[in-house]
Design a protein around this motif. Structure first.
Motif, PDB file in Angstrom:
ATOM      1  N   ALA A  18       0.845  -1.197   0.000  1.00 54.27           N
ATOM      2  CA  ALA A  18       0.000   0.000   0.000  1.00 54.27           C
ATOM      3  C   ALA A  18       0.876   1.240   0.000  1.00 54.27           C
ATOM      4  O   ALA A  18       1.719   1.423   0.873  1.00 54.27           O
ATOM      5  N   SER A  30      -3.298   2.667  -1.727  1.00 55.72           N
ATOM      6  CA  SER A  30      -4.060   2.341  -0.531  1.00 55.72           C
ATOM      7  C   SER A  30      -5.515   2.759  -0.634  1.00 55.72           C
ATOM      8  O   SER A  30      -6.373   2.182   0.019  1.00 55.72           O
ATOM      9  N   ARG A  66      -7.635  -3.553   1.898  1.00 55.06           N
ATOM     10  CA  ARG A  66      -6.269  -3.943   2.230  1.00 55.06           C
ATOM     11  C   ARG A  66      -6.228  -4.561   3.615  1.00 55.06           C
ATOM     12  O   ARG A  66      -7.153  -4.423   4.415  1.00 55.06           O
ATOM     13  N   ASP A 120      -3.671  -4.532   6.930  1.00 55.65           N
ATOM     14  CA  ASP A 120      -2.518  -3.900   7.559  1.00 55.65           C
ATOM     15  C   ASP A 120      -1.899  -4.878   8.544  1.00 55.65           C
ATOM     16  O   ASP A 120      -2.580  -5.377   9.453  1.00 55.65           O
ATOM     17  N   ARG A 126       2.487  -2.366   7.885  1.00 58.94           N
ATOM     18  CA  ARG A 126       2.574  -2.424   6.425  1.00 58.94           C
ATOM     19  C   ARG A 126       1.237  -2.813   5.836  1.00 58.94           C
ATOM     20  O   ARG A 126       0.573  -3.739   6.321  1.00 58.94           O
ATOM     21  N   GLY A 127       0.839  -2.116   4.793  1.00 61.22           N
ATOM     22  CA  GLY A 127      -0.429  -2.395   4.151  1.00 61.22           C
ATOM     23  C   GLY A 127      -0.264  -3.299   2.947  1.00 61.22           C
ATOM     24  O   GLY A 127       0.678  -3.144   2.167  1.00 61.22           O
ATOM     25  N   ARG A 132      -9.047  -3.114   6.120  1.00 64.16           N
ATOM     26  CA  ARG A 132      -9.487  -1.782   5.719  1.00 64.16           C
ATOM     27  C   ARG A 132     -10.264  -1.918   4.425  1.00 64.16           C
ATOM     28  O   ARG A 132      -9.750  -2.438   3.432  1.00 64.16           O
TER      29      ARG A 132
END
Length: 234
Positions: A129, A134, A140, A142, A146-147, A225
């Protein structure tokens, strides 16, 4: 502080001691760092306003002597290079279409101290991301800051190398769980894992995911997310 400065310090931390001594007159890790950064900039392709695509798969070719020198440390160095490439992409607002990967190959035609970088764009089920990925209409996960953008309909989470989101956690099964993304949203399913899959503290076999849901597998937490509301699912 520039990305390369952070990159160099990260590489120096990873390869200090015997690794650094091994590179007295051969290829220097920071030289590879600079080359990868240039490769991103040189091959950046503007696809549309606000979206610039860059390579995500890199092969660093080394002569026999240099390749032998890094044999015992190439995984550590590759991890640092991947992190640095991702950081540079975040700063420049570049986009990836798959996970970033750096591999080292031996090339008999290269002399000691000389290396070659080959790059390509390889689509994957997840992509790091960045500011331009993103919020690009995809959900996504996380993990540890880190995404991972979910670019395909099915994303497998697990410890095995064939998983799309690979977790270094002994409590996670090789193929632990999967996330399926469709027109109505995302659904998480446990893949008959040994230790189970939990969402917001509750053990689940299959459940719809909502923005902010915390997925626990082994000792690892992943936060889901959702896509931006004004863009929907693609």
């Amino acid at each position: 502080m520039g990305v390369l400065d952070r990159f160099e310090r990260g590489v120096e931390r990873a390869v200090s001691g015997v690794f650094a001594r091994a590179f007295r007159s051969e290829v220097q890790p920071v030289e590879v760092a600079s080359a990868l950064r240039r490769e991103l900039d040189d091959r950046a392709a503007v696809l549309s306003r606000g979206r610039t695509l860059v390579p995500n798969s890199f092969i660093v070719e080394l002569g026999p002597t240099d390749h032998d020198k890094i044999a015992s440390w190439q995984d550590t160095l590759a991890d640092e290079l991947v992190a640095a490439v991702t950081q540079h992409a975040e700063k420049q607002r570049y986009s990836f279409v798959g996970p970033v990967r750096v591999d080292f190959h031996e090339a008999d035609d290269l002399e000691t101290g000389v290396f070659r970088v080959l790059s390509s764009t390889v689509k994957g089920r997840t992509a790091p991301a960045t500011p331009r990925t993103s919020g690009a209409g995809r959900p996504r996960l996380d993990v540890d800051g880190r995404g991972h953008v979910l670019t395909e309909a099915v994303t497998v989470i697990g410890r095995g190398s064939d998983a799309d989101v690979v977790l270094d956690d002994p409590g996670v099964s090789r193929r632990h769980a999967e996330v399926r993304v469709g027109a109505q949203g995302a659904r998480l399913s446990d893949l008959s894992s040994t230790n189970g899959t939990f969402v917001d503290g509750e053990r689940v076999s299959s459940v719809d995911l909502f923005d902010g849901a915390t997925i626990t597998v082994g000792r690892t937490e992943l936060v889901f997310r959702s896509a931006r509301r004004d863009e929907g699912w693609t």
